[in-house]
Each structure stands twice: as structure tokens, then as C-alpha cells.
Design a protein around this motif. Structure first.
Motif, PDB file in Angstrom:
ATOM      1  N   ALA A   1     -12.364  -9.963   4.819  1.00  0.00           N
ATOM      2  CA  ALA A   1     -11.866  -9.839   3.447  1.00  0.00           C
ATOM      3  C   ALA A   1     -12.198  -8.452   2.896  1.00  0.00           C
TER       4      ALA A   1
ATOM      5  N   ALA B   1      -4.133  -1.586  -2.848  1.00  0.00           N
ATOM      6  CA  ALA B   1      -3.810  -2.483  -3.958  1.00  0.00           C
ATOM      7  C   ALA B   1      -4.338  -1.926  -5.284  1.00  0.00           C
ATOM      8  N   THR B   2      -5.494  -1.293  -5.237  1.00  0.00           N
ATOM      9  CA  THR B   2      -6.074  -0.732  -6.468  1.00  0.00           C
ATOM     10  C   THR B   2      -5.113   0.280  -7.100  1.00  0.00           C
TER      11      THR B   2
ATOM     12  N   SER C   1     -10.352  -4.787  -9.388  1.00  0.00           N
ATOM     13  CA  SER C   1      -9.117  -3.977  -9.364  1.00  0.00           C
ATOM     14  C   SER C   1      -7.999  -4.600 -10.176  1.00  0.00           C
TER      15      SER C   1
ATOM     16  N   VAL D   1      -4.523 -14.508  -3.504  1.00  0.00           N
ATOM     17  CA  VAL D   1      -5.693 -15.125  -2.854  1.00  0.00           C
ATOM     18  C   VAL D   1      -6.945 -14.460  -3.409  1.00  0.00           C
TER      19      VAL D   1
ATOM     20  N   ASN E   1     -10.498 -12.924  -3.308  1.00  0.00           N
ATOM     21  CA  ASN E   1     -11.309 -12.332  -2.235  1.00  0.00           C
ATOM     22  C   ASN E   1     -12.687 -12.959  -2.170  1.00  0.00           C
TER      23      ASN E   1
ATOM     24  N   ALA F   1      -3.571  -8.400  -2.256  1.00  0.00           N
ATOM     25  CA  ALA F   1      -4.470  -7.703  -1.320  1.00  0.00           C
ATOM     26  C   ALA F   1      -4.991  -8.630  -0.224  1.00  0.00           C
ATOM     27  N   GLN F   2      -5.342  -9.865  -0.607  1.00  0.00           N
ATOM     28  CA  GLN F   2      -5.965 -10.766   0.371  1.00  0.00           C
ATOM     29  C   GLN F   2      -4.960 -11.705   1.018  1.00  0.00           C
TER      30      GLN F   2
ATOM     31  N   LYS G   1      -6.385  -4.480   4.779  1.00  0.00           N
ATOM     32  CA  LYS G   1      -6.776  -5.895   4.890  1.00  0.00           C
ATOM     33  C   LYS G   1      -5.746  -6.676   5.710  1.00  0.00           C
TER      34      LYS G   1
HETATM   35  N1  PLP Z   1      -7.553  -7.169  -4.991  1.00  0.00           N
HETATM   36  C1  PLP Z   1      -8.272  -7.979  -4.208  1.00  0.00           C
HETATM   37  C2  PLP Z   1      -8.162  -9.460  -4.385  1.00  0.00           C
HETATM   38  C3  PLP Z   1      -9.125  -7.443  -3.252  1.00  0.00           C
HETATM   39  O1  PLP Z   1      -9.840  -8.240  -2.472  1.00  0.00           O
HETATM   40  C4  PLP Z   1      -9.208  -6.027  -3.123  1.00  0.00           C
HETATM   41  C5  PLP Z   1     -10.152  -5.421  -2.170  1.00  0.00           C
HETATM   42  O2  PLP Z   1     -11.149  -6.011  -1.793  1.00  0.00           O
HETATM   43  C6  PLP Z   1      -8.407  -5.243  -3.932  1.00  0.00           C
HETATM   44  C7  PLP Z   1      -7.597  -5.837  -4.866  1.00  0.00           C
HETATM   45  C8  PLP Z   1      -8.402  -3.759  -3.796  1.00  0.00           C
HETATM   46  O3  PLP Z   1      -7.672  -3.433  -2.626  1.00  0.00           O
HETATM   47  P1  PLP Z   1      -7.659  -1.982  -2.010  1.00  0.00           P
HETATM   48  O4  PLP Z   1      -8.915  -1.861  -1.192  1.00  0.00           O
HETATM   49  O5  PLP Z   1      -6.426  -1.963  -1.141  1.00  0.00           O
HETATM   50  O6  PLP Z   1      -7.570  -1.006  -3.097  1.00  0.00           O
END
Ligand code: PLP
Length: 404
Positions: A28, A92-93, A123, A171, A173, A200-201, A224
Motif C-alpha cells: 500500500a 495521486a497527490t 492527500s 480504497v 490506504n 491511488a489504492q 502503487k
Molecule cells: N491517496 C491514497 C489513498 C494513498 O494511499 C496515497 C499514497 O499513499 C495517495 C493518495 C498519494 O499518492 P501518491 O503517492 O501517488 O501521490
């Protein structure tokens, strides 16, 4: 590919930590990378390294083609209407921050509401807090039930004509809950809200279909889902993206520039200012092919079997409590060990070669909801086995013996 042979694709899993073979249960946080993804990135740098969209020479054309093929692969895997609905971002952020600043900020006015849930990753909280601060909008939060699922009745009651935007995790994390995003987006749309799903998850575990979910935006994290770090996508409905202003200015996102007037390039290039992570996008394209080679059906059934097995292993250990272990779960075992801090559990497990994540998992409000500051989190992927979970159980028992 059978689930037994899948592990052979992951070179990083063939190593020992001290004298113990590695058991990787932190997918994760980031998944391991298959050889095909590593090779795709290496091949780009060894043979095709050039900037994209600009050069007439062969290398640039090859690089452009691989980059745009990756966009097509992602669009097809995730059910986008067309490749132009896929914007490459860092992860995703960045996808969520782009929506907050380029879509929400120009549209929100004082008193408008943004609805998220209590199980969001930071995020999917902080970018909305920033835009609320900038515009006077109000952040509303739908609660989570004791079993880790979303309180759907409360969610529905928080939707109103003031709700301009809803953003929800597909989902979680921290605890693995799978939200019924299609249904949640339909309720949001009835209230007239624009919808964002933080995927993201999800994409490394479940079949995602952007058209069926019918959200306006869907955030994807490449690292991920077996892809490289520093690459992800924002999926957006084409007509919504056309109306959205650019977020960052620079090369490639313009049609023409003069000091008097600058015009924007077409979607998706309007949102891809500057030189992107070309190797990352190509690696993500290879990750998509890797997933297609296995198939989501195989992944889901394997991970669900492992989840049930892992819950059994942990529930049989006295002093271990599962946290937020809801019925619909994408393969996350979040747990506490009575009398032992999660970080200490994590350290003992590391000595046993077992890699898990400990802490608040960038979901502090959710931890607070369960009256905790941290949990231990073992997160599964397609390369894990029941032996991995037996090793987890033995290592947790060892932690209790030493520290409990
Ligand atoms: N959203 C969720 C649910 C996450 O688990 C994560 C990362 O752990 C993020 C957003 C951020 O994703 P990224 O690392 O691609 O910026």
C-alpha cells in the motif's frame, strides 16, 4: 501467468534481510516493480532517450510514440472514453492538487461545500483545506462506522445544494475499505456536485472503470500499481477538462505565445507543462501490460484468499486486534498489539525479514476516529503468499514474547 510464478517477476523480492528471506507486506506504500517495468525504463534511457512532442529526429519520435502509447494503455485499462482523458502527473497527490487549484479554486465561493470522508489520506484532505482557505468554502466530512465502512446514510445527509464538490477514496490506504464509489458518485451528482475519486489504492488491485463509475475526475498513482515512482495520472471527463483552466504554465501546454496573448494547447497537453516524467510514463505503460497479463480477476481472487487467511492468522494471536476490518476490503490488515507500540512491532518484524508499515499511514483523522495514534499495517499484493502471512504471524508472536 499463475499466481505461483508471479513472484519470479520481481527481482527485489529475491533478497534477504540479514539471514531471513524478505517478506514484503508494504504494497500500500508502494508496490515492487516487475522486471518488465524496470526493462521498459532502462530501454528508454538506453535507446530512445529524447524529449517528446518537439523533435523531428528519430529518437524523439520513438520517445513520443512510447509515451503516447502508455497513455492509450492506461485509458484502455481504466475505461476512459479516450486517451485524451488521461493527464500524466507525478502521482495521486498532484492529481488532486491540480483539481483543487485548477478546477475548484476559480469556481468556489464563500459558503460552498466540499464533502470528503473520514477515511481519506492526507492527500485528499489537505488540498481541499487549502482551497477552502483560499475561497471561503467549507469542508464537510462523512463519518466512518466502527467496522471501517463509510456511514452512507450520514454521507447522503451531508449532501445538499451547497455541495459543489465531493472527493472520496476508492480504497482506504490505512484499513483497506473499498467504497461503493459508483453509488456514492450517483448520490453526489443528484445533488449537483462535481465528483472526484482518489483511486491511488484501487488500480493495483481492482478493475476500475472510469466510465462506469461516472465520476468527473479519478486520481491514479503509478507506483502503487507496479509502475515507477513519480508518475501517475489524472483521469478527467473530456468536456470537464476542456472547461478547466491550466494549472501550470510553460512549454508544451501552449499553442502560441506572445507578450500580448498566449493560447492553450489541446487537452491533455494543456495540463502537461514542461518536460514530463517520460521514462516514468513508459514504465507505467509496461505496468499496465503486466496487470493485463495477469488479469484483475486473478488478482482479486488471490488477494481475497490471502486477506481471509491473514485475518485468520492475526485473529488467532492473543493481544492482536484488527482495526477497520470491513467486509469489502482490498487486502489491508491493519492491527494493534496490546501493550506494544506499532513502531516496536515494526522493528521486530524487520529483524524477522517482514516489511510492514507502522504509523498513522497519512490518515491521522481516521486513526483518531478509532482512538489510536498508529497501527501496524500489512498490505497485500498479487506476489504475496500464505507463507508470507505465516511468517507475519510468527514474527508478531515473537514481538509479543519480547515486548508484550
Ligand atoms: N491517496 C491514497 C489513498 C494513498 O494511499 C496515497 C499514497 O499513499 C495517495 C493518495 C498519494 O499518492 P501518491 O503517492 O501517488 O501521490
Amino acid at each position: 501467468m499463475t499466481t505461483a510464478s508471479i513472484v519470479d517477476n520481481f527481482p527485489a523480492l529475491r533478497q534477504s534481510i540479514g539471514d531471513k528471506s524478505l517478506v514484503y507486506l508494504d504494497s500500500a506504500a508502494t508496490t515492487q516493480k516487475p522486471q518488465s517495468v524496470i526493462d521498459a525504463v532502462t530501454r528508454y534511457y538506453e535507446h530512445d532517450n529524447a524529449n517528446i512532442h518537439r523533435g523531428v529526429h528519430t529518437l524523439s519520435q520513438r520517445a513520443t510514440q512510447s509515451y503516447e502509447n502508455a497513455r492509450k494503455n492506461i485509458a484502455s485499462l481504466l475505461g476512459a472514453n479516450r486517451p485524451e482523458e488521461v493527464i500524466f502527473v507525478r502521482g495521486a497527490t498532484e492529481a488532486i492538487n491540480m483539481i483543487a487549484q485548477a478546477w475548484a479554486r476559480p469556481r468556489l465561493v464563500e459558503g460552498d461545500e466540499i464533502l470528503i470522508t473520514e477515511m481519506e489520506h492526507h492527500s485528499n484532505i489537505v488540498p481541499w483545506q487549502i482551497v477552502c482557505e483560499q475561497t471561503g468554502a467549507i469542508l464537510k466530512v462523512a463519518p466512518v462506522l466502527d467496522d471501517g465502512s463509510l456511514d452512507i446514510e450520514a454521507y447522503k445527509s451531508l449532501l445538499s445544494e451547497d455541495t459543489v464538490l465531493v472527493s472520496i477514496a476508492h480504497v482506504s490506504n490505512a484499513i483497506g475499505t473499498i467504497n461503493p464509489v459508483q453509488e456514492l458518485c450517483a448520490f453526489a451528482k443528484e445533488a449537483g456536485a462535481t465528483t472526484v475519486v482518489d483511486g491511488a489504492q484501487a488500480c493495483g488491485h481492482l478493475q476500475v472503470n472510469f466510465q462506469e463509475i461516472d465520476c468527473d475526475f479519478y486520481a491514479v498513482s503509478g507506483h502503487k500499481m507496479f509502475g515507477p515512482t513519480g508518475i501517475g495520472c489524472l483521469l478527467g471527463k473530456y468536456e470537464v477538462l476542456q472547461e478547466m483552466e491550466p494549472w501550470q504554465g510553460g512549454g508544451d501546454m501552449i499553442l502560441s505565445v506572445s507578450f500580448e496573448e498566449t493560447t492553450w494547447n489541446d487537452v491533455p497537453f494543456k495540463f502537461e507543462a514542461g518536460t514530463p516524467n517520460i521514462a516514468g510514463a513508459i514504465g507505467l505503460g509496461a505496468a499496465v501490460q503486466f496487470i493485463e497479463g495477469i488479469g484483475y480477476e486473478t488478482m482479486v481472487s488471490h488477494e481475497q484468499e490471502l486477506l481471509a487467511y491473514g485475518r485468520g492468522v492475526l485473529e488467532n494471536i492473543e493481544g492482536v486486534t484488527l482495526v477497520g476490518a470491513s467486509e469489502h476490503n482490498a487486502g489491508v490488515l491493519s492491527f494493534t498489539v496490546e501493550g506494544v507500540h506499532p513502531h516496536d512491532v515494526g522493528t521486530i518484524l524487520d529483524h524477522a525479514g517482514v516489511a510492514i508499515r507502522t504509523g498513522n499511514h497519512c490518515a491521522e483523522p481516521l486513526m483518531r476516529r478509532f482512538g489510536l495514534s498508529a497501527t501496524c499495517r500489512a498490505s497485500l499484493s498479487v506476489y504475496n503468499t500464505t507463507e508470507d502471512l505465516d511468517r507475519l504471524g510468527l514474527a508478531v508472536q515473537e514481538a509479543i514474547r519480547i515486548l508484550g
